[in-house]
Design an enzyme around this catalytic site. Structure first.
Site, short mmCIF file in Angstrom:
data_model
loop_
_atom_site.label_atom_id
_atom_site.label_comp_id
_atom_site.label_asym_id
_atom_site.label_seq_id
_atom_site.Cartn_x
_atom_site.Cartn_y
_atom_site.Cartn_z
N TRP A 106 0.83 -1.21 0.00
CA TRP A 106 0.00 0.00 0.00
C TRP A 106 0.85 1.25 0.00
O TRP A 106 0.50 2.26 -0.62
CB TRP A 106 -0.98 -0.02 1.17
CG TRP A 106 -1.89 -1.21 1.07
CD1 TRP A 106 -1.94 -2.29 1.89
CD2 TRP A 106 -2.86 -1.46 0.03
NE1 TRP A 106 -2.88 -3.20 1.44
CE2 TRP A 106 -3.45 -2.70 0.30
CE3 TRP A 106 -3.27 -0.74 -1.09
CZ2 TRP A 106 -4.43 -3.27 -0.51
CZ3 TRP A 106 -4.25 -1.29 -1.91
CH2 TRP A 106 -4.83 -2.53 -1.61
N ASP A 176 -1.50 6.47 6.58
CA ASP A 176 -2.59 5.58 6.19
C ASP A 176 -2.78 4.61 7.35
O ASP A 176 -1.93 3.75 7.60
CB ASP A 176 -2.20 4.84 4.91
CG ASP A 176 -3.24 3.79 4.48
OD1 ASP A 176 -4.23 3.59 5.20
OD2 ASP A 176 -3.04 3.18 3.41
N LYS A 200 -12.19 -2.20 7.82
CA LYS A 200 -11.43 -3.12 8.66
C LYS A 200 -11.83 -2.97 10.13
O LYS A 200 -12.25 -3.93 10.75
CB LYS A 200 -9.94 -2.88 8.45
CG LYS A 200 -9.50 -3.07 7.00
CD LYS A 200 -8.06 -2.71 6.78
CE LYS A 200 -7.68 -2.74 5.30
NZ LYS A 200 -7.72 -4.07 4.71
#
Length: 365
Positions: A106, A176, A200
């Site tokens: 990511w 993030d 999540k």
């Protein structure tokens, strides 16, 4: 021991488990939301009934994360992946550079997008070590004139997590936190911007939470499309266009559930206990299970490991599925196994999975 046939052991990496009580409450309110005669999905986002929901979610998030008054809270769409572009579009000014710490897939994607908008470089990378670790703070190389430094707090695919965040002094720190937001206490004031996909730890997919320091907003570029300006959403309370109203409602209910559990301190304690159950089996298996992440970089949210052969892994995953454990396949890009033990995954699920791992080793070791 198995759960009721209608519920399973959900270790999916995202979308992931939601608290059962939240789902049951949403079910009860689905057709007639608090006397409106409509579902929350049918409410106008301009209505007083929805505005109450919207503002309650903001206040709950502010309370749980102890967000200072000089920060704005936004509910956006496009996932964390859109933030990969919005951040440099807004804050990578001409003549400046942005630094990125590379700790997994990511961060690679975020770095790739940022290169489209300006000059970026890597402040550190653990790719050569197959992303088994988080860089030491002393290994970070960045300049105090940088537009910002970007990190990924927890790496879903590789199972690593920052334990201590860097002190960047005058450089805005951007994170993030899709994989571990709300899983442990953090000092929000260390960050200029935090973003996280909800799917999540926060709620269903479709909502992205952004927490942004007002001072950073003052530095934003203005010659970009309206919908991609953070100021557009700040000035309109995330209601410039129709937001994902049901997802925001569910986010609020998950936040309420966290409050009922005793807040983030209690959630963090439980997360440590849950992860320990599985990590202990890995550590005590004499190499039958091989953890991917270095011990001091292990994530409490995503536990990644391999077995001694691909054939054995396939058997493990097949038997795990038969026993009702869902989502324990590793990410398609690296394979192996992964158990995502997010906030809503109960202790009992982790205990049962650890017991399954012990029994599998006994029969196949």
């Amino acid at each position: 021991m198995k759960l009721d046939i209608q519920r399973t052991y959900n270790f999916n990496a995202g979308p992931s488990a939601l608290p059962l009580s939240v789902l049951e409450k949403a079910q009860a309110e689905l057709v007639n939301f608090r006397g409106t005669g409509m579902s929350v999905m049918e409410l106008s986002h301009r209505s007083a009934a929805y505005e109450e929901v919207h503002n309650l979610v903001k206040s709950r998030l502010k309370e749980l994360l102890s967000i200072p008054d000089d920060y704005e809270i936004l509910f956006l769409q496009g996932g964390a992946s859109l933030q990969f572009s919005m951040i440099p579009m807004n804050f990578l000014q001409s003549g400046k550079k942005a630094s990125y710490v590379m700790t997994g897939s990511w961060s690679e994607k975020a770095f790739k997008e940022a290169k489209l908008f300006g000059e970026v470089y890597q402040a550190a990378s653990t790719k050569e070590d197959k992303y088994r670790t988080i860089p030491k703070l002393s290994d970070l190389i960045f300049d105090q004139s940088d537009a910002y430094l970007h990190i990924t707090s927890s790496n879903t695919i590789y199972g690593t997590q920052w334990k201590v965040f860097p002190d960047t002094e005058n450089v805005p720190l951007i994170a993030d936190m899709s994989s571990d937001i709300l899983s442990r206490p953090i000092d929000v004031s260390k960050f200029a911007l935090i973003y996280a996909g909800a799917q999540k730890n926060l709620g269903p997919s479709g909502v992205t939470v952004v927490i942004i320091r007002k001072e950073l907003l003052e530095q934003a570029n203005t010659n970009i499309p309206t919908m991609l300006k953070y100021s557009t959403h700040v000035n309109n309370n995330s209601l410039y266009n129709t937001p994902p109203t049901f997802g925001i409602y569910m986010l609020g209910e998950v936040l309420g559930w966290v409050q009922e559990q005793g807040g983030i301190q209690e959630i963090a304690k439980r997360n440590e206990e849950k992860a320990k159950l599985i990590y202990d089996v890995i550590d005590q298996s004499n190499g039958f299970y091989i953890g991917h992440a270095d011990t001091d970089s292990r994530s409490l949210m995503n536990i990644t490991f391999n077995l001694q052969s691909e054939e054995l892994e396939k058997k493990f995953l097949s038997e795990a599925k038969k026993e009702g454990f869902v989502g324990v396949n590793g990410h398609r890009s690296i394979g192996g196994c992964r158990a995502s033990t997010y906030n809503a995954v109960p202790y009992e699920a982790c205990k049962s999975f650890s017991e399954f791992m012990v029994q599998f080793q006994k029969h196949n070791g």
